[in-house]
Design a protein around this motif. Structure first.
Motif, PDB file in Angstrom:
ATOM      1  N   ASN A 123       0.814  -1.221   0.000  1.00 26.83           N
ATOM      2  CA  ASN A 123       0.000   0.000   0.000  1.00 26.83           C
ATOM      3  C   ASN A 123       0.850   1.275   0.000  1.00 26.83           C
ATOM      4  OD1 ASN A 123      -2.585   1.108  -0.207  1.00 26.83           O
ATOM      5  ND2 ASN A 123      -2.689   1.497   1.981  1.00 26.83           N
ATOM      6  N   ALA A 181       3.425   7.863   8.674  1.00 28.57           N
ATOM      7  CA  ALA A 181       3.039   6.564   9.232  1.00 28.57           C
ATOM      8  C   ALA A 181       3.815   6.272  10.512  1.00 28.57           C
ATOM      9  CB  ALA A 181       3.264   5.461   8.205  1.00 28.57           C
ATOM     10  N   GLY A 184       2.386   7.911  13.420  1.00 26.29           N
ATOM     11  CA  GLY A 184       1.073   7.449  13.865  1.00 26.29           C
ATOM     12  C   GLY A 184      -0.084   7.802  12.952  1.00 26.29           C
ATOM     13  N   SER A 186      -2.615   7.532   9.849  1.00 26.00           N
ATOM     14  CA  SER A 186      -3.102   6.387   9.072  1.00 26.00           C
ATOM     15  C   SER A 186      -4.030   6.852   7.982  1.00 26.00           C
ATOM     16  CB  SER A 186      -3.816   5.382   9.966  1.00 26.00           C
ATOM     17  OG  SER A 186      -4.925   5.968  10.581  1.00 26.00           O
TER      18      SER A 186
END
Length: 186
Positions: A123, A181, A184, A186
């Protein structure tokens, strides 16, 4: 009246089992209702309007798309449009083709006009997602009044269709994504 714990537990177990079965059936019906095949084959209330939107026989159809569920959508669109489909490009996650190999609902025709680009392993945008974005942009820019562009979108697009605005490079964007990322996001 329930007089003992075993009777109560048995009754609750039966009730919970029935509830879980009903919830599972409800979930599976919901999933089935949004499958691309269901949307095109008339099992969905909007299927007629979807089919009617492709009545421009004198037009050339092109498909572009990006996302985790786009392959199944493209297959149904290809089957519906047949020879009216002139070309296209879809961007799907790496491994999707292998994962669904042999499944008719996820298999484009051998002579498909749709280019499939598998990219964005883990991803994260990569050279493949950059290439897909450029191809899709080129297709969109080439449209004329004789063309219809069908755009298919599902989740995962931020990694599958990555075209950073200059002067930002793919490497810089990837570094920013990794930094976010790590912090933290998302």
């Amino acid at each position: 009246m329930i007089r003992s714990w075993p009777q109560f537990a048995r009754k609750m177990s039966t009730a919970n089992s029935a509830s879980l079965t009903n919830l599972r059936e409800l979930f599976l019906c919901g999933v089935e209702a949004v499958k691309p095949k269901s949307l095109f084959d008339g099992r969905h209330s909007s299927a007629g309007s979807i089919r009617e939107s492709f009545l421009h026989d004198h037009k050339r159809y092109h498909v572009v798309g990006f996302g985790k569920a786009v392959l199944g959508m493209a297959v149904q669109l290809e089957r519906h449009l047949g020879s009216r489909l002139s070309g296209g490009c879809i961007s799907i996650p790496t491994g999707t083709g292998e994962r669904f190999a042999g499944e008719a609902e996820f298999t484009l025709s051998p002579s498909t006009a749709i280019e499939v680009i598998e990219c964005a392993r883990n991803n994260l945008p990569d050279e493949g997602s950059l290439m897909a974005a450029k191809k899709i942009k080129q297709i969109a820019h080439s449209m004329t009044s004789d063309d219809v562009l069908c755009v298919l979108v599902s989740g995962g697009g931020s990694a599958l269709l990555c075209l950073p605005k200059e002067p930002i490079t793919l490497e810089e964007k990837l570094q920013l994504i990794k930094s976010l990322a790590t912090a933290g996001a998302s």
